[in-house]
Design a protein around this motif. Structure first.
Motif, PDB file in Angstrom:
ATOM      1  N   GLU A 171       0.795  -1.228   0.000  1.00 15.09           N
ATOM      2  CA  GLU A 171       0.000   0.000   0.000  1.00 15.09           C
ATOM      3  C   GLU A 171       0.831   1.285   0.000  1.00 15.09           C
ATOM      4  O   GLU A 171       0.330   2.338  -0.387  1.00 15.09           O
ATOM      5  CB  GLU A 171      -0.942   0.008   1.202  1.00 15.09           C
ATOM      6  N   GLN A 172       2.099   1.245   0.387  1.00 17.66           N
ATOM      7  CA  GLN A 172       2.937   2.445   0.395  1.00 17.66           C
ATOM      8  C   GLN A 172       3.741   2.616  -0.896  1.00 17.66           C
ATOM      9  O   GLN A 172       4.539   3.547  -1.017  1.00 17.66           O
ATOM     10  CB  GLN A 172       3.904   2.403   1.589  1.00 17.66           C
ATOM     11  N   HIS A 173       3.515   1.745  -1.876  1.00 17.64           N
ATOM     12  CA  HIS A 173       4.300   1.805  -3.114  1.00 17.64           C
ATOM     13  C   HIS A 173       3.927   3.069  -3.900  1.00 17.64           C
ATOM     14  O   HIS A 173       2.739   3.419  -3.989  1.00 17.64           O
ATOM     15  CB  HIS A 173       4.021   0.570  -3.963  1.00 17.64           C
ATOM     16  N   PRO A 174       4.887   3.771  -4.484  1.00 20.20           N
ATOM     17  CA  PRO A 174       4.585   4.994  -5.233  1.00 20.20           C
ATOM     18  C   PRO A 174       3.589   4.785  -6.378  1.00 20.20           C
ATOM     19  O   PRO A 174       2.809   5.684  -6.701  1.00 20.20           O
ATOM     20  CB  PRO A 174       5.958   5.434  -5.772  1.00 20.20           C
ATOM     21  N   ALA A 180      -3.931   3.193 -13.396  1.00 19.17           N
ATOM     22  CA  ALA A 180      -3.531   2.002 -14.136  1.00 19.17           C
ATOM     23  C   ALA A 180      -2.028   2.094 -14.357  1.00 19.17           C
ATOM     24  O   ALA A 180      -1.447   3.189 -14.354  1.00 19.17           O
ATOM     25  CB  ALA A 180      -4.274   1.896 -15.465  1.00 19.17           C
ATOM     26  N   ILE A 181      -1.374   0.947 -14.548  1.00 20.08           N
ATOM     27  CA  ILE A 181       0.089   0.907 -14.544  1.00 20.08           C
ATOM     28  C   ILE A 181       0.604   0.305 -15.846  1.00 20.08           C
ATOM     29  O   ILE A 181       0.115  -0.731 -16.311  1.00 20.08           O
ATOM     30  CB  ILE A 181       0.596   0.081 -13.339  1.00 20.08           C
ATOM     31  N   ASP A 182       1.600   0.969 -16.427  1.00 22.30           N
ATOM     32  CA  ASP A 182       2.323   0.390 -17.551  1.00 22.30           C
ATOM     33  C   ASP A 182       3.296  -0.643 -16.991  1.00 22.30           C
ATOM     34  O   ASP A 182       4.020  -0.361 -16.018  1.00 22.30           O
ATOM     35  CB  ASP A 182       3.097   1.476 -18.303  1.00 22.30           C
ATOM     36  N   LEU A 183       3.301  -1.831 -17.588  1.00 18.86           N
ATOM     37  CA  LEU A 183       4.118  -2.915 -17.046  1.00 18.86           C
ATOM     38  C   LEU A 183       5.591  -2.525 -16.960  1.00 18.86           C
ATOM     39  O   LEU A 183       6.309  -2.931 -16.025  1.00 18.86           O
ATOM     40  CB  LEU A 183       3.949  -4.174 -17.905  1.00 18.86           C
ATOM     41  N   GLY A 184       6.059  -1.702 -17.890  1.00 24.19           N
ATOM     42  CA  GLY A 184       7.456  -1.289 -17.861  1.00 24.19           C
ATOM     43  C   GLY A 184       7.824  -0.512 -16.607  1.00 24.19           C
ATOM     44  O   GLY A 184       9.003  -0.443 -16.248  1.00 24.19           O
ATOM     45  N   ALA A 185       6.816   0.053 -15.917  1.00 28.43           N
ATOM     46  CA  ALA A 185       7.091   0.819 -14.704  1.00 28.43           C
ATOM     47  C   ALA A 185       7.568  -0.064 -13.558  1.00 28.43           C
ATOM     48  O   ALA A 185       8.072   0.440 -12.550  1.00 28.43           O
ATOM     49  CB  ALA A 185       5.834   1.583 -14.279  1.00 28.43           C
ATOM     50  N   LEU A 186       7.431  -1.385 -13.701  1.00 28.85           N
ATOM     51  CA  LEU A 186       7.863  -2.302 -12.643  1.00 28.85           C
ATOM     52  C   LEU A 186       9.317  -2.724 -12.810  1.00 28.85           C
ATOM     53  O   LEU A 186       9.794  -3.580 -12.054  1.00 28.85           O
ATOM     54  CB  LEU A 186       6.971  -3.552 -12.639  1.00 28.85           C
ATOM     55  N   LYS A 187       9.994  -2.136 -13.772  1.00 23.74           N
ATOM     56  CA  LYS A 187      11.358  -2.565 -14.095  1.00 23.74           C
ATOM     57  C   LYS A 187      12.277  -2.552 -12.878  1.00 23.74           C
ATOM     58  O   LYS A 187      13.114  -3.453 -12.704  1.00 23.74           O
ATOM     59  CB  LYS A 187      11.920  -1.670 -15.201  1.00 23.74           C
ATOM     60  N   GLY A 188      12.166  -1.571 -12.017  1.00 24.87           N
ATOM     61  CA  GLY A 188      13.070  -1.477 -10.877  1.00 24.87           C
ATOM     62  C   GLY A 188      12.600  -2.218  -9.644  1.00 24.87           C
ATOM     63  O   GLY A 188      13.279  -2.177  -8.600  1.00 24.87           O
ATOM     64  N   GLY A 238       8.053  -7.153  -2.163  1.00 23.21           N
ATOM     65  CA  GLY A 238       8.134  -6.979  -3.604  1.00 23.21           C
ATOM     66  C   GLY A 238       6.761  -6.702  -4.182  1.00 23.21           C
ATOM     67  O   GLY A 238       5.812  -6.367  -3.453  1.00 23.21           O
ATOM     68  N   VAL A 239       6.645  -6.819  -5.507  1.00 22.58           N
ATOM     69  CA  VAL A 239       5.370  -6.626  -6.193  1.00 22.58           C
ATOM     70  C   VAL A 239       5.071  -7.908  -6.968  1.00 22.58           C
ATOM     71  O   VAL A 239       5.924  -8.791  -7.103  1.00 22.58           O
ATOM     72  CB  VAL A 239       5.417  -5.417  -7.146  1.00 22.58           C
ATOM     73  N   ALA A 240       3.855  -8.011  -7.499  1.00 23.37           N
ATOM     74  CA  ALA A 240       3.485  -9.232  -8.219  1.00 23.37           C
ATOM     75  C   ALA A 240       2.449  -8.937  -9.282  1.00 23.37           C
ATOM     76  O   ALA A 240       1.701  -7.952  -9.193  1.00 23.37           O
ATOM     77  CB  ALA A 240       2.951 -10.277  -7.237  1.00 23.37           C
ATOM     78  N   LEU A 241       2.407  -9.807 -10.288  1.00 23.50           N
ATOM     79  CA  LEU A 241       1.330  -9.826 -11.263  1.00 23.50           C
ATOM     80  C   LEU A 241       0.451 -11.018 -10.928  1.00 23.50           C
ATOM     81  O   LEU A 241       0.932 -12.164 -10.933  1.00 23.50           O
ATOM     82  CB  LEU A 241       1.892  -9.946 -12.681  1.00 23.50           C
ATOM     83  N   VAL A 242      -0.804 -10.773 -10.624  1.00 20.48           N
ATOM     84  CA  VAL A 242      -1.674 -11.831 -10.116  1.00 20.48           C
ATOM     85  C   VAL A 242      -3.003 -11.813 -10.865  1.00 20.48           C
ATOM     86  O   VAL A 242      -3.388 -10.783 -11.447  1.00 20.48           O
ATOM     87  CB  VAL A 242      -1.927 -11.665  -8.602  1.00 20.48           C
ATOM     88  N   PRO A 243      -3.755 -12.909 -10.853  1.00 24.32           N
ATOM     89  CA  PRO A 243      -5.098 -12.903 -11.442  1.00 24.32           C
ATOM     90  C   PRO A 243      -5.999 -11.895 -10.725  1.00 24.32           C
ATOM     91  O   PRO A 243      -5.905 -11.702  -9.505  1.00 24.32           O
ATOM     92  CB  PRO A 243      -5.598 -14.335 -11.207  1.00 24.32           C
ATOM     93  N   ALA A 244      -6.870 -11.258 -11.483  1.00 26.09           N
ATOM     94  CA  ALA A 244      -7.745 -10.232 -10.912  1.00 26.09           C
ATOM     95  C   ALA A 244      -8.599 -10.765  -9.775  1.00 26.09           C
ATOM     96  O   ALA A 244      -8.993 -10.016  -8.866  1.00 26.09           O
ATOM     97  CB  ALA A 244      -8.637  -9.650 -12.009  1.00 26.09           C
ATOM     98  N   ALA A 245      -8.898 -12.075  -9.764  1.00 26.36           N
ATOM     99  CA  ALA A 245      -9.737 -12.664  -8.714  1.00 26.36           C
ATOM    100  C   ALA A 245      -9.142 -12.472  -7.332  1.00 26.36           C
ATOM    101  O   ALA A 245      -9.879 -12.432  -6.334  1.00 26.36           O
ATOM    102  CB  ALA A 245      -9.952 -14.152  -8.988  1.00 26.36           C
ATOM    103  N   LEU A 246      -7.821 -12.340  -7.226  1.00 28.96           N
ATOM    104  CA  LEU A 246      -7.195 -12.234  -5.913  1.00 28.96           C
ATOM    105  C   LEU A 246      -7.476 -10.899  -5.239  1.00 28.96           C
ATOM    106  O   LEU A 246      -7.179 -10.729  -4.052  1.00 28.96           O
ATOM    107  CB  LEU A 246      -5.695 -12.478  -6.022  1.00 28.96           C
ATOM    108  N   GLU A 247      -8.049  -9.958  -5.962  1.00 29.56           N
ATOM    109  CA  GLU A 247      -8.492  -8.720  -5.308  1.00 29.56           C
ATOM    110  C   GLU A 247      -9.557  -9.010  -4.257  1.00 29.56           C
ATOM    111  O   GLU A 247      -9.763  -8.228  -3.329  1.00 29.56           O
ATOM    112  CB  GLU A 247      -9.044  -7.740  -6.341  1.00 29.56           C
ATOM    113  N   ARG A 248     -10.250 -10.146  -4.400  1.00 31.67           N
ATOM    114  CA  ARG A 248     -11.329 -10.482  -3.473  1.00 31.67           C
ATOM    115  C   ARG A 248     -10.839 -11.136  -2.192  1.00 31.67           C
ATOM    116  O   ARG A 248     -11.640 -11.429  -1.302  1.00 31.67           O
ATOM    117  CB  ARG A 248     -12.335 -11.406  -4.167  1.00 31.67           C
ATOM    118  N   VAL A 249      -9.536 -11.387  -2.079  1.00 31.35           N
ATOM    119  CA  VAL A 249      -9.020 -12.071  -0.890  1.00 31.35           C
ATOM    120  C   VAL A 249      -9.189 -11.214   0.360  1.00 31.35           C
ATOM    121  O   VAL A 249      -9.523 -11.705   1.435  1.00 31.35           O
ATOM    122  CB  VAL A 249      -7.536 -12.449  -1.090  1.00 31.35           C
TER     123      VAL A 249
END
Length: 295
Positions: A171-174, A180-188, A238-249
């Motif tokens: 939640e504190q990630h910039p 919405a996020i461009d995937l390239g923004a996760l490079k670092g 870290g960060v992750a790419l996850v299925p949208a269903a996990l928003e319901r967790v």
């Protein structure tokens, strides 16, 4: 002893009259007499006493009557249960599943299955996709819910869920400030990813998504379950790419954002053996499809 002959015997024991018993059985009297005589010879016991006054059971006949009724009842029960299993109204279903299916309609499908098939027992086993396919091939599972995978020969498949990947952030990630996020923004960022041993298809898919946007991801952790992925994100690992269903967790300290542009999707497939056909598998599949549409 043939069940047909036992049925003749019980009918005669209840009527104590060859003529009435034959009429009730809808046969002529001679075949009934022959069947009873053959039964007595087989058992080496006299079952009826016959005289001018009529027919009555001997002690051996009284004993056989109790056992014959039990055998005929068991036979009827076995036949009825077999018909019920063939129709899919009773039985036992062994279901394998990946953790993400719990947020993709599986609980709702199981509840619907309980309502439509109250006499069916569903046993569940959480396992990764490769383990479930092996379970199907070894006939330890009847139905498997897996991540996107190419099923082997003899295994049928059906797409149950097809949904986008989303970015899971602490939640504190910039990047939480973006809609919405461009995937390239996760490079670092350090990526938390499924183990290639557990789900090679997902591992490769996410890795290739990153490569398509100009970077090879720095993988911080490789884990076995989606809940482990997002739990580590919530802990700031870290960060992750996850299925949208996990928003319901509903885990705390997490933010989810959609990806900009077109990307491969996250899929959940149902797998089952093509033979023998199982009406229970088809019934649960129908509930899974309906439940997934409502999620």
């Amino acid at each position: 002893m043939e069940l047909r002959v036992l049925h003749y015997f019980v009918t005669l024991a209840e009527e104590l009259h060859f003529g009435r018993a034959a009429q009730r059985l809808r046969i002529s009297q001679p075949p009934l007499s022959v069947a009873i005589k053959q039964l007595e010879e087989e058992l080496q016991a006299q079952l009826f006493e016959r005289n001018s006054k009529g027919v009555r059971l001997t002690a051996a006949g009284e004993h056989l009557l109790t056992k014959a009724r039990q055998l005929l009842a068991l036979s009827h029960q076995a036949a009825q249960e077999t018909r019920d299993v063939a129709r899919g109204t009773v039985g036992h279903l062994r279901l394998g599943f990946v953790g993400s299916s719990l947020y993709r309609g599986l609980p709702q499908a199981l509840e619907a299955m309980q309502q439509t098939h109250p006499q069916v027992r569903v046993d569940m086993l959480e396992a990764n996709s490769a383990e479930q396919i092996l379970g199907l091939q070894q006939m330890r599972l009847d139905l498997a819910l897996v991540h996107s995978i190419q099923p082997p020969e003899g295994i049928a498949s059906q797409l149950i869920v097809d949904e986008p990947f989303v970015v899971c952030l602490p939640e504190q990630h910039p990047l939480c400030a973006a809609a919405a996020i461009d995937l390239g923004a996760l490079k670092g960022d350090r990526l938390i990813l499924f183990s290639t041993l557990v789900s090679p298809t997902y591992h490769q898919r996410i890795y290739e998504m990153c490569l398509a946007h100009g970077f090879a991801p720095e993988v911080r952790h490789e884990v076995r379950h989606w809940l482990s992925v997002i739990s580590l994100v919530s802990l700031g690992q870290g960060v992750a790419l996850v299925p949208a269903a996990l928003e319901r967790v509903g885990l705390p300290r997490l933010q989810f954002r959609p990806l900009l542009g077109e990307h491969p999707h996250s899929e959940m497939l149902a797998l089952w053996r093509t033979a023998p056909a199982s009406p229970l598998v088809q019934a649960l599949l129908a509930h899974l499809r309906q439940a997934a549409q409502g999620c």
